[in-house]
Motif scaffolding. Structure first.
Motif, PDB file in Angstrom:
ATOM      1  N   SER A 204      31.341  24.307  -3.168  1.00 40.67           N
ATOM      2  CA  SER A 204      30.425  23.211  -2.909  1.00 40.67           C
ATOM      3  C   SER A 204      29.867  22.459  -4.192  1.00 40.67           C
ATOM      4  O   SER A 204      29.639  21.125  -4.004  1.00 40.67           O
ATOM      5  N   ARG A 208      31.716  16.521  -2.867  1.00 41.78           N
ATOM      6  CA  ARG A 208      31.070  16.523  -1.569  1.00 41.78           C
ATOM      7  C   ARG A 208      32.065  16.717  -0.480  1.00 41.78           C
ATOM      8  O   ARG A 208      33.135  16.366  -0.511  1.00 41.78           O
ATOM      9  N   ASN A 211      31.638  15.087   6.455  1.00 38.44           N
ATOM     10  CA  ASN A 211      32.257  15.387   7.637  1.00 38.44           C
ATOM     11  C   ASN A 211      32.633  13.929   8.504  1.00 38.44           C
ATOM     12  O   ASN A 211      31.803  13.013   8.346  1.00 38.44           O
ATOM     13  N   TRP A 262      38.321  21.679   9.057  1.00 38.97           N
ATOM     14  CA  TRP A 262      37.435  22.983   8.932  1.00 38.97           C
ATOM     15  C   TRP A 262      37.427  23.713  10.126  1.00 38.97           C
ATOM     16  O   TRP A 262      36.819  24.564  10.343  1.00 38.97           O
ATOM     17  N   PHE A 283      36.730  17.049   6.837  1.00 30.88           N
ATOM     18  CA  PHE A 283      35.807  16.810   5.815  1.00 30.88           C
ATOM     19  C   PHE A 283      36.784  15.781   4.922  1.00 30.88           C
ATOM     20  O   PHE A 283      38.082  16.094   4.505  1.00 30.88           O
ATOM     21  N   GLN A 322      31.555  27.357   8.777  1.00 33.04           N
ATOM     22  CA  GLN A 322      30.157  26.574   8.631  1.00 33.04           C
ATOM     23  C   GLN A 322      29.864  26.070   7.185  1.00 33.04           C
ATOM     24  O   GLN A 322      30.610  26.527   6.426  1.00 33.04           O
ATOM     25  N   ARG A 323      29.050  25.054   7.113  1.00 34.44           N
ATOM     26  CA  ARG A 323      28.791  24.501   5.855  1.00 34.44           C
ATOM     27  C   ARG A 323      28.281  25.398   4.990  1.00 34.44           C
ATOM     28  O   ARG A 323      28.770  25.383   3.652  1.00 34.44           O
ATOM     29  N   ARG A 324      27.758  26.608   5.319  1.00 34.44           N
ATOM     30  CA  ARG A 324      27.217  27.576   4.140  1.00 34.44           C
ATOM     31  C   ARG A 324      28.155  28.209   3.670  1.00 34.44           C
ATOM     32  O   ARG A 324      28.253  28.736   2.597  1.00 34.44           O
ATOM     33  N   LEU A 326      30.819  26.904   2.450  1.00 35.70           N
ATOM     34  CA  LEU A 326      31.341  26.172   1.280  1.00 35.70           C
ATOM     35  C   LEU A 326      30.751  26.571  -0.131  1.00 35.70           C
ATOM     36  O   LEU A 326      31.188  26.182  -1.186  1.00 35.70           O
ATOM     37  N   ASP A 327      29.432  27.028   0.231  1.00 29.90           N
ATOM     38  CA  ASP A 327      28.693  27.756  -1.003  1.00 29.90           C
ATOM     39  C   ASP A 327      29.111  28.965  -1.609  1.00 29.90           C
ATOM     40  O   ASP A 327      28.407  29.395  -2.402  1.00 29.90           O
TER      41      ASP A 327
END
Length: 391
Positions: A204, A208, A211, A262, A283, A322-324, A326-327
């Motif tokens: 991430s 950026r 979505n 995703w 995304f 999930q977006r997490r 991406l971290d």
């Protein structure tokens, strides 16, 4: 043109045809012949990576169901109508029963490549749709139905000319695909080599991930394409949705943008078509300041297998991340190596994008010329001029 059936061509000795060998599990083994199944035949391409083999001790029993270079292949079950010509200089395979092969024995009567193009024509599709047997399992067309198919057969020289014109477009499509593959393979190799001693950073931090939204709702049918996962995977088709609404720039895809689905199939791909709208579950990946697009692209692809494994564990819902996620960290080249590789990698990214950009026009010309050439509504000379402009 003379109207003739497949059965009549066979009876005249111009070709033989049949379906594949019904293999028993007890006959599997190596050394042997790889089984070529429906899934291994794409339009114009044969994939030789299937895992099942028939032991070569059954060669006599298999007989004519062993491949020969130049065989015209037609898928007859499930997805009816995919066509390819079996290539020369590859391993010999055994055809599965869901494939029909056509082996031309008199090319002065019917040209193999002309026959292959005829199977892509409206005339074949119309006849096949009337004959196809639809069951709860899958649509299929049997040998009796195939034998009754009739085609308008021009003279030998005209068949060859039609095959050459359409073949030139197919060769261009294949050349574009090969150029893209080589550029992407080289990019991946350089990235992986430089990343081995590189830095570990959160994915991430490189970009950026914006979505898309539910832009198919109340779609007008006019305006720009709405990019769903289907369009990302298979391109624009009959079910593609269009909408003439205005959307934020972050939800607008332009040629050269990176899109990442995703959910579902989890696909990352460069967009190379005209400006479009990014739908939900995808995304738009926008590089952070000083992060080149090639770096972000390779980093996303480096995480794809891991993301697919995460999605596969979603037993009760459609697979997704999930977006997490991406971290999570990814290995990338050091800042010094990014600077050193930038010109080369940007060039490879641009070369692949340019080759992609040439595909739509070539495909459009192929689809436009095929029915007109087959019906005689366009002269060979005029078609050749069109092809020369593309090439």
């Amino acid at each position: 043109m003379a109207e003739v059936t497949i059965a009549a061509l066979s009876e005249a000795g111009a070709l033989t045809f049949g379906d594949g060998y019904r293999t028993k599990r007890s006959e599997h083994g190596r050394p042997g012949y790889r089984i070529l199944r429906v899934a291994d035949v794409a339009d114009g391409r044969v994939d030789l990576d299937g895992p099942d083999f028939v032991s070569d001790e059954y060669q006599r029993a298999i007989g004519s169901e062993l491949s020969q270079a130049g065989d015209v292949l037609l898928t007859t079950k499930g997805t009816v109508g995919r066509v390819a010509i079996f290539p020369a200089d590859v391993e010999q395979v055994v055809y599965s029963p869901q494939l029909c092969f056509f082996r031309v024995t008199d090319p002065s009567t019917i040209h193999p490549r002309f026959l292959a193009y005829w199977f892509k024509s409206e005339a074949f599709v119309r006849q096949a749709s009337h004959r196809a047997n639809n069951t709860d399992m899958a649509a299929y067309i049997n040998l009796g139905d195939i034998a009754s198919l009739s085609l308008d057969l021009p003279g030998s020289s005209e068949q060859q000319a039609i095959a050459e014109v359409l073949g030139a477009l197919d060769d261009k499509i294949a050349a574009n695909a090969e150029a893209i593959r080589v550029a992407d393979d080289l990019s991946r190799a350089h990235f992986q080599s430089a990343s081995a001693d590189g830095d570990e950073v959160p994915l991430s931090s490189l970009a950026r991930f914006v979505n898309g939204k539910a832009f198919t709702k109340d779609a007008t049918g006019m305006g720009r394409v709405v990019i769903r996962i289907a369009e990302l995977n298979s391109g624009i088709g009959g079910s593609t949705v269009r909408n003439d609404i205005e959307v934020p720039d972050d939800n607008t895809a332009r040629s050269g943008d990176l899109l990442f689905a995703w959910s579902g199939s989890l696909t990352a791909a460069r967009w190379y078509r005209p400006e479009a709208i990014v739908n939900q579950h995808i995304f738009k990946v926008i590089p952070a300041a000083a992060r080149p697009m090639w770096l972000v692209n390779q980093a996303v692809h480096a995480k794809l297998d891991e993301f697919k494994s995460i999605a596969a564990d979603k037993a009760t819902t459609m697979g997704h991340i999930q977006r997490r996620h991406l971290d999570e960290p990814v290995l990338v080249p050091s800042a010094e190596d990014v600077k050193r590789l930038d010109a080369l990698m940007a060039g490879l990214w641009g070369a692949a994008l340019a080759s992609r950009g040439r595909e739509p026009q070539t495909h459009r010309d192929s689809r436009w010329l095929l029915p007109l050439l087959m019906s005689g509504k366009v002269r060979i000379r005029d078609a050749e001029k069109t092809v020369e402009e593309v090439l």
